[in-house]
Design an enzyme around this catalytic site. Structure first.
Site, PDB file in Angstrom:
ATOM      1  N   GLY A  14      -6.160  -7.803   7.154  1.00 53.04           N
ATOM      2  CA  GLY A  14      -6.195  -8.624   5.941  1.00 53.04           C
ATOM      3  C   GLY A  14      -7.301  -9.662   5.905  1.00 53.04           C
ATOM      4  O   GLY A  14      -7.127 -10.730   5.320  1.00 53.04           O
ATOM      5  N   ASN A  16     -10.048  -9.325   4.230  1.00 52.73           N
ATOM      6  CA  ASN A  16     -10.427  -9.422   2.807  1.00 52.73           C
ATOM      7  C   ASN A  16      -9.407 -10.240   2.029  1.00 52.73           C
ATOM      8  O   ASN A  16      -9.772 -11.020   1.145  1.00 52.73           O
ATOM      9  CB  ASN A  16     -10.577  -8.027   2.181  1.00 52.73           C
ATOM     10  N   LEU A  94      -3.055   6.713  -3.352  1.00 49.71           N
ATOM     11  CA  LEU A  94      -2.082   6.524  -4.434  1.00 49.71           C
ATOM     12  C   LEU A  94      -2.183   7.680  -5.418  1.00 49.71           C
ATOM     13  O   LEU A  94      -3.278   8.071  -5.827  1.00 49.71           O
ATOM     14  CB  LEU A  94      -2.357   5.190  -5.127  1.00 49.71           C
ATOM     15  N   ASN A 108     -10.247  -1.479  -5.886  1.00 55.23           N
ATOM     16  CA  ASN A 108     -10.302  -1.258  -4.433  1.00 55.23           C
ATOM     17  C   ASN A 108     -11.680  -1.679  -3.934  1.00 55.23           C
ATOM     18  O   ASN A 108     -12.640  -1.705  -4.688  1.00 55.23           O
ATOM     19  CB  ASN A 108     -10.092   0.234  -4.143  1.00 55.23           C
ATOM     20  N   HIS A 110     -14.363  -0.528  -0.866  1.00 55.59           N
ATOM     21  CA  HIS A 110     -14.605   0.530   0.125  1.00 55.59           C
ATOM     22  C   HIS A 110     -15.915   0.241   0.856  1.00 55.59           C
ATOM     23  O   HIS A 110     -16.921  -0.096   0.226  1.00 55.59           O
ATOM     24  CB  HIS A 110     -14.683   1.898  -0.569  1.00 55.59           C
ATOM     25  N   GLU A 174     -18.414  -7.804   2.064  1.00 51.22           N
ATOM     26  CA  GLU A 174     -17.118  -7.629   1.384  1.00 51.22           C
ATOM     27  C   GLU A 174     -16.530  -8.977   0.974  1.00 51.22           C
ATOM     28  O   GLU A 174     -16.039  -9.133  -0.152  1.00 51.22           O
ATOM     29  CB  GLU A 174     -16.124  -6.912   2.300  1.00 51.22           C
TER      30      GLU A 174
HETATM   31  C1  GRF Z   1     -12.243  -3.145   4.691  1.00 50.48           C
HETATM   32  O1  GRF Z   1     -13.402  -2.708   5.345  1.00 50.48           O
HETATM   33  C2  GRF Z   1     -12.140  -2.534   3.326  1.00 50.48           C
HETATM   34  O2  GRF Z   1     -13.374  -2.260   2.742  1.00 50.48           O
HETATM   35  C3  GRF Z   1     -11.422  -1.228   3.596  1.00 50.48           C
HETATM   36  O3  GRF Z   1     -10.502  -1.527   4.607  1.00 50.48           O
HETATM   37  C4  GRF Z   1     -10.980  -2.633   5.379  1.00 50.48           C
HETATM   38  C5  GRF Z   1      -9.878  -3.660   5.394  1.00 50.48           C
HETATM   39  O4  GRF Z   1     -10.116  -4.690   6.307  1.00 50.48           O
HETATM   40  N1  GRF Z   1     -10.846  -0.698   2.391  1.00 50.48           N
HETATM   41  P1  GRF Z   1      -9.221  -6.010   6.274  1.00 50.48           P
HETATM   42  O5  GRF Z   1      -7.765  -5.584   6.462  1.00 50.48           O
HETATM   43  O6  GRF Z   1      -9.426  -6.675   4.952  1.00 50.48           O
HETATM   44  O7  GRF Z   1      -9.691  -6.832   7.410  1.00 50.48           O
END
Ligand code: GRF
Length: 200
Positions: A14, A16, A94, A108, A110, A174
């Protein structure tokens, strides 16, 4: 005025989610209304707890089918009435059951420059293929793997042959891009119309 509500779905650490918490914790217009994980061990749940955000886990293992799992997710989410459902490292594909319910309100992030490198281990594959550039994509979600109209991308030049180093650089992108795109959506500056991303 009621705030624009984000529901964040996670499966893991988590980081992000943390970037979103940091950005919106004291925002006057945008709030995270709940965090849901399909994995009860996800550290992201602890991040939500620390931030005082509603959080729960709904394990896909407790449901006999994808459809039933997604129906349970929808049931929990609808209690919070989110304006946007934000996938942040949510490791379940999903189906149309969920995607149709939140169509135009599901995004999302990615770790690749989609449509290249859908799926897992993107950093390793980018290095193996000696790509010059790598990056991240925020997109609206359809029922295909890492598919749907693209909102925004950020890219960097690949300057390492170590996937972990590359991952760290990509994470930095990100943490900046996702909160910014979500803010644009919440402010009505970016939206989906007839399957196309419109930016005002
Ligand atoms: C991130 O690299 C995101 O792009 C991908 O999964 C990863 C999640 O990382 N979809 P975190 O759980 O936010 O650290």
């Amino acid at each position: 005025m009621e705030k624009f509500k984000l529901a964040v779905l996670i499966s893991g650490s988590g980081t992000n989610l943390q970037a979103l918490i940091n950005k919106f914790a004291s925002d006057e217009r945008i709030e995270i209304c709940c965090v849901i994980s399909n994995n009860e061990e996800a550290y992201g749940l602890e991040r939500a707890r620390i931030a005082g955000i509603n959080n729960l886990s709904i394990s896909h293992n407790n449901y006999p089918s994808r459809k039933e799992f997604e129906e349970a997710l929808i049931k929990s989410l609808s209690k919070y009435n989110p304006d946007l459902v934000v996938l942040a490292g949510f490791m379940r594909i999903l189906s149309e059951v969920f995607v149709n319910r939140y169509s135009d309100r599901l995004v999302n992030i990615h770790p690749s420059l989609l449509p290249k490198y859908k799926g897992l281990e993107t950093h390793k594959r980018v290095i193996e293929n000696k790509e010059k550039y790598h990056g991240v994509t925020v997109h609206y979600v359809d029922e295909s793997l890492d598919g749907g109209p693209i909102c925004a991308q950020s890219k960097i030049r690949v300057q390492t042959d170590d996937p972990d180093d590359l991952k760290k650089s990509i994470h930095k992108l990100e943490y900046e891009l996702y909160p910014n795109v979500i803010e644009e959506i919440a402010n009505g500056k970016l939206f989906l119309s007839n399957g196309k991303v419109i930016r005002k």
